[in-house]
Design a protein around this motif. Structure first.
Motif, PDB file in Angstrom:
ATOM      1  N   VAL A  92       0.809  -1.226   0.000  1.00 43.61           N
ATOM      2  CA  VAL A  92       0.000   0.000   0.000  1.00 43.61           C
ATOM      3  C   VAL A  92       0.838   1.270   0.000  1.00 43.61           C
ATOM      4  N   GLY A  93       2.143   1.157   0.245  1.00 47.31           N
ATOM      5  CA  GLY A  93       2.961   2.361   0.215  1.00 47.31           C
ATOM      6  C   GLY A  93       4.414   2.086   0.553  1.00 47.31           C
ATOM      7  N   LYS A  94       5.279   3.002   0.156  1.00 49.20           N
ATOM      8  CA  LYS A  94       6.717   2.851   0.413  1.00 49.20           C
ATOM      9  C   LYS A  94       7.272   4.215   0.804  1.00 49.20           C
ATOM     10  N   ASN A  95       8.018   4.221   1.903  1.00 50.24           N
ATOM     11  CA  ASN A  95       8.636   5.451   2.382  1.00 50.24           C
ATOM     12  C   ASN A  95      10.086   5.138   2.716  1.00 50.24           C
ATOM     13  N   GLY A  96      10.999   5.498   1.808  1.00 53.86           N
ATOM     14  CA  GLY A  96      12.405   5.152   1.991  1.00 53.86           C
ATOM     15  C   GLY A  96      12.592   3.647   1.964  1.00 53.86           C
ATOM     16  N   LYS A  97      13.096   3.097   3.078  1.00 50.07           N
ATOM     17  CA  LYS A  97      13.315   1.655   3.172  1.00 50.07           C
ATOM     18  C   LYS A  97      12.133   0.929   3.814  1.00 50.07           C
ATOM     19  N   ASN A  98      11.054   1.662   4.084  1.00 51.41           N
ATOM     20  CA  ASN A  98       9.884   1.069   4.724  1.00 51.41           C
ATOM     21  C   ASN A  98       8.817   0.736   3.680  1.00 51.41           C
ATOM     22  N   LEU A  99       8.302  -0.493   3.740  1.00 54.17           N
ATOM     23  CA  LEU A  99       7.249  -0.936   2.829  1.00 54.17           C
ATOM     24  C   LEU A  99       6.021  -1.304   3.656  1.00 54.17           C
ATOM     25  N   LEU A 100       4.915  -0.599   3.415  1.00 57.26           N
ATOM     26  CA  LEU A 100       3.671  -0.892   4.121  1.00 57.26           C
ATOM     27  C   LEU A 100       2.892  -1.933   3.331  1.00 57.26           C
ATOM     28  N   VAL A 101       2.521  -3.026   4.008  1.00 61.10           N
ATOM     29  CA  VAL A 101       1.836  -4.132   3.328  1.00 61.10           C
ATOM     30  C   VAL A 101       0.574  -4.495   4.103  1.00 61.10           C
ATOM     31  N   ALA A 102      -0.556  -4.559   3.383  1.00 58.75           N
ATOM     32  CA  ALA A 102      -1.818  -4.988   3.990  1.00 58.75           C
ATOM     33  C   ALA A 102      -1.912  -6.506   3.919  1.00 58.75           C
ATOM     34  N   LEU A 103      -2.281  -7.142   5.037  1.00 62.19           N
ATOM     35  CA  LEU A 103      -2.345  -8.608   5.121  1.00 62.19           C
ATOM     36  C   LEU A 103      -3.758  -9.046   5.492  1.00 62.19           C
ATOM     37  N   ALA A 104      -4.248 -10.068   4.784  1.00 61.80           N
ATOM     38  CA  ALA A 104      -5.511 -10.682   5.179  1.00 61.80           C
ATOM     39  C   ALA A 104      -5.282 -11.717   6.270  1.00 61.80           C
ATOM     40  N   ASP A 105      -4.054 -12.269   6.313  1.00 60.79           N
ATOM     41  CA  ASP A 105      -3.715 -13.291   7.315  1.00 60.79           C
ATOM     42  C   ASP A 105      -2.500 -12.828   8.115  1.00 60.79           C
ATOM     43  N   PRO A 106      -2.697 -11.979   9.106  1.00 59.85           N
ATOM     44  CA  PRO A 106      -1.553 -11.458   9.867  1.00 59.85           C
ATOM     45  C   PRO A 106      -0.904 -12.503  10.772  1.00 59.85           C
ATOM     46  N   PHE A 107      -1.532 -13.687  10.914  1.00 56.21           N
ATOM     47  CA  PHE A 107      -0.965 -14.737  11.769  1.00 56.21           C
ATOM     48  C   PHE A 107       0.181 -15.468  11.068  1.00 56.21           C
ATOM     49  N   ASP A 108       0.269 -15.354   9.732  1.00 61.73           N
ATOM     50  CA  ASP A 108       1.332 -16.028   8.983  1.00 61.73           C
ATOM     51  C   ASP A 108       2.564 -15.130   8.939  1.00 61.73           C
ATOM     52  N   ILE A 109       3.486 -15.350   9.883  1.00 62.47           N
ATOM     53  CA  ILE A 109       4.668 -14.492   9.990  1.00 62.47           C
ATOM     54  C   ILE A 109       5.639 -14.704   8.836  1.00 62.47           C
ATOM     55  N   HIS A 110       5.506 -15.839   8.123  1.00 61.84           N
ATOM     56  CA  HIS A 110       6.435 -16.126   7.024  1.00 61.84           C
ATOM     57  C   HIS A 110       6.225 -15.179   5.850  1.00 61.84           C
ATOM     58  N   ILE A 111       5.001 -14.680   5.679  1.00 61.20           N
ATOM     59  CA  ILE A 111       4.734 -13.739   4.588  1.00 61.20           C
ATOM     60  C   ILE A 111       5.610 -12.503   4.754  1.00 61.20           C
ATOM     61  N   ILE A 112       5.677 -11.993   5.974  1.00 62.79           N
ATOM     62  CA  ILE A 112       6.455 -10.777   6.247  1.00 62.79           C
ATOM     63  C   ILE A 112       7.938 -11.029   6.019  1.00 62.79           C
ATOM     64  N   GLU A 113       8.434 -12.168   6.541  1.00 59.81           N
ATOM     65  CA  GLU A 113       9.862 -12.446   6.421  1.00 59.81           C
ATOM     66  C   GLU A 113      10.261 -12.702   4.970  1.00 59.81           C
ATOM     67  N   ASN A 114       9.441 -13.452   4.232  1.00 62.02           N
ATOM     68  CA  ASN A 114       9.740 -13.724   2.822  1.00 62.02           C
ATOM     69  C   ASN A 114       9.765 -12.431   2.010  1.00 62.02           C
ATOM     70  N   LEU A 115       8.815 -11.540   2.299  1.00 65.32           N
ATOM     71  CA  LEU A 115       8.767 -10.267   1.576  1.00 65.32           C
ATOM     72  C   LEU A 115       9.983  -9.407   1.921  1.00 65.32           C
ATOM     73  N   ARG A 116      10.394  -9.449   3.178  1.00 64.15           N
ATOM     74  CA  ARG A 116      11.587  -8.697   3.587  1.00 64.15           C
ATOM     75  C   ARG A 116      12.827  -9.210   2.857  1.00 64.15           C
ATOM     76  N   MET A 117      12.946 -10.555   2.749  1.00 65.23           N
ATOM     77  CA  MET A 117      14.106 -11.138   2.065  1.00 65.23           C
ATOM     78  C   MET A 117      14.081 -10.837   0.567  1.00 65.23           C
ATOM     79  N   THR A 118      12.872 -10.825  -0.011  1.00 64.02           N
ATOM     80  CA  THR A 118      12.747 -10.595  -1.454  1.00 64.02           C
ATOM     81  C   THR A 118      13.051  -9.153  -1.832  1.00 64.02           C
ATOM     82  N   THR A 119      12.555  -8.208  -1.025  1.00 63.66           N
ATOM     83  CA  THR A 119      12.655  -6.788  -1.388  1.00 63.66           C
ATOM     84  C   THR A 119      13.792  -6.047  -0.703  1.00 63.66           C
ATOM     85  N   SER A 120      14.372  -6.663   0.347  1.00 66.29           N
ATOM     86  CA  SER A 120      15.411  -5.995   1.161  1.00 66.29           C
ATOM     87  C   SER A 120      14.880  -4.714   1.802  1.00 66.29           C
TER      88      SER A 120
END
Length: 573
Positions: A92-120
């Motif tokens: 939903v938005g990017k500010n410098g090195k911060n990426l805001l992501v909307a999640l339908a399943d916030p209980f799946d912590i792997h989504i956040i970590e995988n996205l962090r590894m993919t996008t740095s």
């Protein structure tokens, strides 16, 4: 809202806010058709907005509404569109090195970590309604297709032409040119996909990764704590490219798609180096990959850290301290036999001891130990390696597996000539080792003279300490499984529940249960006189051996596992 129920936390918040009454809650609690949150939404007792706010409060993440949000096409290009759809996430938005992501399943912590590894980028999660995310993804895809017509995902292009072109799925995986596959395999999306698969496997402590080619899709599964768990899979269109990428990493022939291939490679992640053993098998709809993760950090530093009962630990410790003889570890495939042997080796690995191993394949490379890879394709069998090893002045010999009479004969004779031999065998219990060796042609008097200890083991699933709950066992369960109910007097019995920490399974990690048969004079005489397996087992129990089933029940009484999980691996013993 979530893949796994968040327990009563979200419901408590809904009750506290007055969104729902306990009377209305009881009308859906009696239903047994999925997580309570989904039942509340489906019955329209709770609106989507109220549920989103309650979940956001429970997971302590900010909520966001996307009904009138305008997507940024550049952010959607951070990873393949199929992954956004499969993970039900939206940038939903990017500010410098911060990426805001909307999640339908916030209980799946792997989504956040995988996205962090993919996008740095530093991912800041927000909670949104699943329907709003799906609608937004649909609008973004349609707008993208309308504006260019050239940037559709490969799967979308194939779907659009379904009415005009017929594709034979049985041949689809083999018709693609090698040049095109190689070009795709070296592309950034495929490299990112493979990296994400590896990272998630390491984070979830998976022992194996399965990537399978099915008729209309690819399937990704991880073996976690002994059970296969299905995860969001890569698109079918990328399957050949993924296979080729893994072949390149394993130094295998990417042009060979008709024969099985085996290889290995190393990766560095989370500050450690991990070996990956690769097996590729041609199937009807394409090649299947199984990757075994060999992480040295999973090895126990010694016998003392295996969590054995007092009798088993003392018996094993005594056996490995002997100057010569045979120590045999038994159990089915995947029961941790190799880990147990390596734990013994860690205790024995000293500068004044010459240790040589014959393994197929060498799983963990240990400093200070001479390890030989058995290769039957070039005539290097266990038996031929053993003959050469005996000329290497060894003190201790580890044989990966005794598979035939010739290997058994050499191992027994090596023990009789002053060497300590450790190996594995496939039998159901410890007492069955003797009958198996006799069946291989080893005379009973040689077994009695050389065998120090026979051990059988299984791996049980440990209960998640964060969500296990005390309960009562039905009387018929004790009766059916021949268990004395008094065994659990004064001790609580725990059951799995499921929480975000254990991915909703109720279990986290595994441990070993062992029955250990020590060969003393009584057992030795019984072996020489050809006693049956049942008679040997009875004698061993009299001498202090605790059968596998009883060891499993002891783990239940200690609160380490559930009765169902213990009986799952020992019920038939």
């Amino acid at each position: 809202m979530a893949n796994e129920s968040s327990g009563s936390g979200v419901v408590d918040i809904l009750l506290q806010r007055g969104v729902i009454t306990r009377e209305k809650l009881e009308t859906v609690t009696s239903q047994d058709s999925g997580p309570i949150e989904k039942r509340l939404l489906h019955s329209q007792l709770v609106s989507q907005d109220d549920m989103t706010l309650a979940v956001a409060e429970y997971v302590r993440m900010p909520p966001i509404k996307l009904a009138h949000f305008i997507p940024d096409p550049a952010l959607l290009e951070l990873q393949p569109r199929e992954i956004w759809e499969r993970t039900r996430a939206f940038p939903v938005g990017k500010n410098g090195k911060n990426l805001l992501v909307a999640l339908a399943d916030p209980f799946d912590i792997h989504i956040i970590e995988n996205l962090r590894m993919t996008t740095s980028l530093l991912v800041i999660p927000l909670v949104a309604a699943e329907k709003e995310i799906n609608d937004l993804l649909g609008r973004a895809t349609a707008a993208n297709a309308a504006s260019s017509g050239q940037n559709l995902d490969l799967e979308d292009v194939m779907k659009a032409g379904d009415g005009e072109i017929e594709v034979d799925s049985a041949k689809d995986g083999h018709e693609e040119s090698l040049e095109k596959t190689l070009e795709t395999a070296e592309g950034a999306p495929v490299i990112r996909m493979v990296n994400m698969v590896m990272i998630e496997a390491l984070r979830t402590k998976a022992s194996d990764i399965h990537i399978e080619a099915l008729e209309k899709c690819s399937r990704l599964r991880y073996r976690i704590d002994g059970s296969l768990v299905e995860r969001p899979s890569p698109p079918k269109a990328y399957h050949n490219a993924l296979v080729s990428r893994i072949k390149i990493m394993s130094d295998l022939d990417i042009a060979e798609r008709r024969l099985p291939q085996d290889g290995r490679f190393k990766i560095k992640a989370f500050g450690r180096e991990v070996d990956i053993r690769v097996s590729i098998l041609p199937t009807v709809f394409g090649e299947k990959i199984v990757m075994r993760i060999l992480d040295k950090q999973n090895l126990a530093p010694g016998l003392g850290s295996l969590g054995l009962d007092d009798f088993a630990y003392k018996a094993m410790q005594y056996a490995i301290e002997q100057p010569h003889g045979v120590l045999l570890v038994t159990g089915p495939t995947g029961s941790g036999k190799t880990t147990t042997l390596y734990s013994c080796m860690q205790d024995l690995n000293k500068p004044d001891v010459n240790i040589v191993t014959a393994e197929d394949p060498v799983e963990y490379q240990i400093a200070g130990i001479n390890q030989v890879h058995v290769n039957t394709q070039v005539g290097l069998s266990f038996a031929s390696v053993l003959r050469s090893v005996l000329r290497q002045d060894p003190d201790i010999i580890l044989v990966g597996e005794i598979r035939d009479g010739e290997t058994a004969d050499i191992a027994i004779k090596a023990a009789l000539t002053g060497h300590l031999v450790l190996s594995t065998l496939h039998t159901n219990d410890a007492a069955g080792v003797i009958a198996r060796l006799v069946d291989m042609g080893v005379p009973p008097f040689m077994i009695g003279s050389s065998l120090i200890l026979a051990q059988a083991q299984r791996l049980y699933r440990k209960l998640c300490s964060a969500c296990k709950k005390e309960g009562t066992v039905a009387a018929d369960v004790f009766e059916i499984n021949h268990i004395e109910p008094q065994f659990f007097d004064g001790a609580p019995v725990y059951f799995p529940t499921g929480c975000p920490r254990c991915n909703g399974t109720g279990y986290k990690g595994r441990g070993a249960i062992m029955e250990v048969l020590t060969v003393d004079d009584v057992i030795r005489e019984a072996i020489v006189h050809g006693r049956t397996t049942g008679e040997l087992r009875t004698l061993a129990v009299r001498n202090g051996m605790i059968p596998l089933k009883n060891v499993g029940l002891m783990k239940v009484r200690a609160g380490l596992t559930s009765l169902a999980a213990a009986l799952e691996v020992t019920g038939g013993e």
